[in-house]
Motif scaffolding. Structure first.
Motif, PDB file in Angstrom:
ATOM      1  N   PRO A   1       0.811  -1.227   0.000  1.00 30.93           N
ATOM      2  CA  PRO A   1       0.000   0.000   0.000  1.00 30.93           C
ATOM      3  C   PRO A   1       0.840   1.271   0.000  1.00 30.93           C
ATOM      4  CG  PRO A   1      -0.887  -1.612   1.543  1.00 30.93           C
ATOM      5  CD  PRO A   1       0.447  -2.133   1.102  1.00 30.93           C
ATOM      6  N   ALA A   2       1.941   1.283   0.740  1.00 27.77           N
ATOM      7  CA  ALA A   2       2.793   2.479   0.778  1.00 27.77           C
ATOM      8  C   ALA A   2       3.360   2.770  -0.597  1.00 27.77           C
ATOM      9  CB  ALA A   2       3.927   2.286   1.792  1.00 27.77           C
ATOM     10  N   TYR A   3       3.812   1.718  -1.269  1.00 24.88           N
ATOM     11  CA  TYR A   3       4.325   1.882  -2.634  1.00 24.88           C
ATOM     12  C   TYR A   3       3.221   2.380  -3.562  1.00 24.88           C
ATOM     13  CZ  TYR A   3       5.962   0.712  -7.314  1.00 24.88           C
ATOM     14  OH  TYR A   3       6.299   0.778  -8.638  1.00 24.88           O
ATOM     15  N   GLN A   4       2.065   1.756  -3.494  1.00 26.91           N
ATOM     16  CA  GLN A   4       0.969   2.100  -4.405  1.00 26.91           C
ATOM     17  C   GLN A   4       0.525   3.549  -4.239  1.00 26.91           C
ATOM     18  OE1 GLN A   4      -1.927  -0.890  -3.410  1.00 26.91           O
ATOM     19  NE2 GLN A   4      -1.252  -2.247  -5.046  1.00 26.91           N
TER      20      GLN A   4
ATOM     21  N   ALA B   1      -0.972  19.113  -2.759  1.00 29.40           N
ATOM     22  CA  ALA B   1      -1.669  17.830  -2.643  1.00 29.40           C
ATOM     23  C   ALA B   1      -0.685  16.683  -2.482  1.00 29.40           C
ATOM     24  CB  ALA B   1      -2.552  17.608  -3.865  1.00 29.40           C
ATOM     25  N   LEU B   2       0.433  16.739  -3.198  1.00 32.36           N
ATOM     26  CA  LEU B   2       1.430  15.674  -3.086  1.00 32.36           C
ATOM     27  C   LEU B   2       2.029  15.652  -1.684  1.00 32.36           C
ATOM     28  CD1 LEU B   2       3.000  13.431  -4.535  1.00 32.36           C
ATOM     29  CD2 LEU B   2       4.726  15.151  -5.136  1.00 32.36           C
ATOM     30  N   ARG B   3       2.317  16.812  -1.135  1.00 33.92           N
ATOM     31  CA  ARG B   3       2.863  16.862   0.227  1.00 33.92           C
ATOM     32  C   ARG B   3       1.888  16.234   1.220  1.00 33.92           C
ATOM     33  NH1 ARG B   3       4.588  22.031  -1.435  1.00 33.92           N
ATOM     34  NH2 ARG B   3       2.778  23.008  -0.439  1.00 33.92           N
ATOM     35  N   THR B   4       0.608  16.538   1.050  1.00 35.90           N
ATOM     36  CA  THR B   4      -0.408  15.980   1.948  1.00 35.90           C
ATOM     37  C   THR B   4      -0.413  14.464   1.899  1.00 35.90           C
ATOM     38  OG1 THR B   4      -1.816  17.942   1.743  1.00 35.90           O
ATOM     39  CG2 THR B   4      -2.884  15.892   2.428  1.00 35.90           C
ATOM     40  N   THR B   5      -0.353  13.919   0.706  1.00 39.82           N
ATOM     41  CA  THR B   5      -0.374  12.465   0.565  1.00 39.82           C
ATOM     42  C   THR B   5       0.901  11.832   1.110  1.00 39.82           C
ATOM     43  OG1 THR B   5      -1.780  12.624  -1.404  1.00 39.82           O
ATOM     44  CG2 THR B   5      -0.586  10.557  -1.081  1.00 39.82           C
ATOM     45  N   LEU B   6       2.034  12.355   0.711  1.00 41.55           N
ATOM     46  CA  LEU B   6       3.300  11.743   1.113  1.00 41.55           C
ATOM     47  C   LEU B   6       3.551  11.851   2.619  1.00 41.55           C
ATOM     48  CD1 LEU B   6       5.658  12.843  -1.810  1.00 41.55           C
ATOM     49  CD2 LEU B   6       4.510  10.633  -1.475  1.00 41.55           C
ATOM     50  N   ASP B   7       3.049  12.917   3.240  1.00 40.38           N
ATOM     51  CA  ASP B   7       3.264  13.092   4.674  1.00 40.38           C
ATOM     52  C   ASP B   7       2.593  11.997   5.496  1.00 40.38           C
ATOM     53  OD1 ASP B   7       4.816  15.307   4.300  1.00 40.38           O
ATOM     54  OD2 ASP B   7       3.273  16.769   4.866  1.00 40.38           O
ATOM     55  N   ARG B   8       1.536  11.405   4.977  1.00 42.81           N
ATOM     56  CA  ARG B   8       0.860  10.372   5.766  1.00 42.81           C
ATOM     57  C   ARG B   8       1.358   8.954   5.438  1.00 42.81           C
ATOM     58  NH1 ARG B   8      -3.643  11.710   2.281  1.00 42.81           N
ATOM     59  NH2 ARG B   8      -4.045   9.979   0.845  1.00 42.81           N
TER      60      ARG B   8
ATOM     61  N   ARG C   1      11.645   2.329   2.194  1.00 43.48           N
ATOM     62  CA  ARG C   1      12.003   1.943   0.823  1.00 43.48           C
ATOM     63  C   ARG C   1      10.773   1.879  -0.090  1.00 43.48           C
ATOM     64  NH1 ARG C   1      13.036  -3.046  -1.927  1.00 43.48           N
ATOM     65  NH2 ARG C   1      14.651  -2.784  -3.535  1.00 43.48           N
ATOM     66  N   ALA C   2       9.653   1.386   0.402  1.00 45.74           N
ATOM     67  CA  ALA C   2       8.455   1.268  -0.427  1.00 45.74           C
ATOM     68  C   ALA C   2       7.982   2.646  -0.898  1.00 45.74           C
ATOM     69  CB  ALA C   2       7.346   0.562   0.344  1.00 45.74           C
ATOM     70  N   LYS C   3       7.968   3.596   0.003  1.00 46.73           N
ATOM     71  CA  LYS C   3       7.561   4.956  -0.357  1.00 46.73           C
ATOM     72  C   LYS C   3       8.508   5.543  -1.390  1.00 46.73           C
ATOM     73  CE  LYS C   3       6.875   9.498   1.869  1.00 46.73           C
ATOM     74  NZ  LYS C   3       6.826  10.177   3.191  1.00 46.73           N
ATOM     75  N   ASP C   4       9.802   5.391  -1.179  1.00 47.70           N
ATOM     76  CA  ASP C   4      10.792   5.942  -2.112  1.00 47.70           C
ATOM     77  C   ASP C   4      10.678   5.289  -3.486  1.00 47.70           C
ATOM     78  OD1 ASP C   4      11.694   7.521  -0.052  1.00 47.70           O
ATOM     79  OD2 ASP C   4      13.397   6.222   0.453  1.00 47.70           O
ATOM     80  N   ARG C   5      10.516   3.978  -3.499  1.00 51.00           N
ATOM     81  CA  ARG C   5      10.382   3.269  -4.781  1.00 51.00           C
ATOM     82  C   ARG C   5       9.111   3.690  -5.501  1.00 51.00           C
ATOM     83  NH1 ARG C   5       9.365  -1.968  -4.133  1.00 51.00           N
ATOM     84  NH2 ARG C   5       9.746  -2.349  -6.349  1.00 51.00           N
TER      85      ARG C   5
END
Length: 411
Positions: free
Chosen positions: A86-89, A115-122, A127-131
């Motif tokens: 889910p983090a990757y997706q 909007a991107l900051r809002t999503t990424l902050d949560r 590694r999954a988030k970065d990928r």
């Protein structure tokens, strides 16, 4: 109206529904309890972000559909790479849509960045988030570059088109603005899945003076006039509600399908992508048929037929009558949603219209909006019923092609 019967369409939908499985779109899949418990739905969140970004500025409808198609196709490609994370997706989807829309609609970049900051902050760091972020950016940049120069920019879509010499049956600029022809350049654009713009070109419209031609003109003359005494208030409401941009009106309909009918992130992103790919190709095919036949609009035909003061309820758009673009859009939208999300909505859904503020219409399937579009353009006085029904057929043909060939989008 044989073109709009459910039985005939469902036979065709059954033939293409299997193609949905090849792009990972579940058919009429109910939401699970776990899905319902999620507070923030990243897919719907970025659907709404996209809708807001696309509304920034003024551009041809097909150009906006292209922005939807590119951004969500990039997202679908990126998300499919690691479906178990889910983090990757979430990071991949948000980053793909953000990157693509920032390139295609620069004026929307500040809101997209927020909007991107809002999503990424949560999303938990790791590694999954970065990928996911890297995959989303990579797919978006690749697809934006691939579609560069596809002829769907505003200048190419509305390339100058000199009015043809006046002749019976031939389109001419229409009152009150007598604007030069619009969207003539669509037919030269590069489709996503069609091999050529005329793949599903319609046969010619009814011959001048034929029984069908006379019946079409008589219906518009009576029911589509500004001062009609036979059009009911309910018919006027329908004409006014559906007068707005098809993209704007169907954004709510597609959102209902997205919220109700699909389960996986990859499948949901693919639904949005295939929908808009089909609609881009449909508008290219619509322009091809319109400018192949150059059929005059009802206002021109009726005034030439001894009624020089006749005026339609709504101003006539600046392009030929046959087929109706609103109805090619409606037919294609219905076809994609029926094939990929099932014939009926899981729950009733409501949409609003920019051309009838404060009014809400509620539906339980994807077919009724098509029926209303067919009637609406006649009651507005801007299309013949033949142009409307033929438009539905063309839209369904192109959409069926898109669904059958959707796997090519993900190769």
């Amino acid at each position: 109206m044989a073109l709009l019967t459910r039985r005939g369409w469902r036979r065709g939908a059954a033939g293409i529904a299997a193609a949905a499985l090849t792009v990972g779109i579940s058919l009429a899949a109910p939401a699970t309890a776990a899905t319902a418990a999620i507070t923030i739905d990243t897919t719907l969140e970025w659907y709404d972000v996209t809708a807001t970004a696309v509304a920034t500025g003024t551009r041809p409808q097909v150009t906006s559909n292209r922005a939807w198609a590119i951004s969500w196709l990039a997202a679908a490609r990126a998300v499919r790479t690691a479906p178990a994370s889910p983090a990757y997706q979430d990071a991949a989807l948000a980053s793909a849509v953000h990157t693509a829309l920032s390139a295609l609609i620069p004026d929307a970049t500040p809101s997209l960045d927020a909007a991107l900051r809002t999503t990424l902050d949560r999303i938990p760091d790791g590694r999954a988030k970065d990928r996911g972020r890297a995959a989303g950016q990579r797919e978006a940049l690749s697809l934006v570059a691939e579609r560069s120069g596809d002829g769907l920019d505003p200048a190419s879509v509305n390339t100058p088109y000199p009015a043809p010499p006046a002749a019976p049956g031939i389109w001419q600029p229409t009152p009150p603005s007598f604007t030069a022809a619009q969207q003539a350049g669509n037919r030269f654009a590069t489709p996503f899945l069609l091999d050529r713009a005329d793949r599903y070109r319609l046969g010619p419209p009814p011959a001048l003076g034929s029984a069908r031609y006379r019946a079409d003109l008589a219906e518009v003359r009576a029911y589509g006039a500004a001062g009609s005494t036979v059009r009911t208030p309910q018919q006027t409401d329908t004409a006014t509600f559906w007068l707005g941009s098809s993209l704007t009106l169907y954004t709510g309909i597609l959102r209902a399908a997205l919220a109700q009918w699909t389960r996986s992130a990859a499948g949901r992103a693919s639904l949005v992508a295939v929908f808009h790919v089909a609609l881009v190709d449909t508008q290219i095919a619509t322009s091809d048929t319109k400018y192949a036949y150059l059929r005059w609009r009802p206002v021109t035909a009726i005034r030439a037929d001894g009624d020089p003061g006749w005026t339609p309820l709504h101003d006539t758009p600046a392009h030929p009558d046959y087929p109706s673009g609103h109805n090619t859009y409606a037919g294609a939208a219905e076809a994609v949603l029926t094939a990929l999300a099932g014939a009926r909505a899981r729950e009733a859904y409501a949409i609003t219209s920019p051309t009838q503020p404060g009014v809400t219409r509620t539906y339980t399937d994807w077919h009724r909006p098509t029926r209303e579009n067919v009637d609406a353009r006649v009651w507005s006085g801007i299309h013949t019923r033949t142009a409307d029904e033929a438009g539905v057929r063309l839209g369904r043909d192109v959409a069926a092609h898109a669904v059958r060939n959707a796997a090519r989008l993900f190769d």
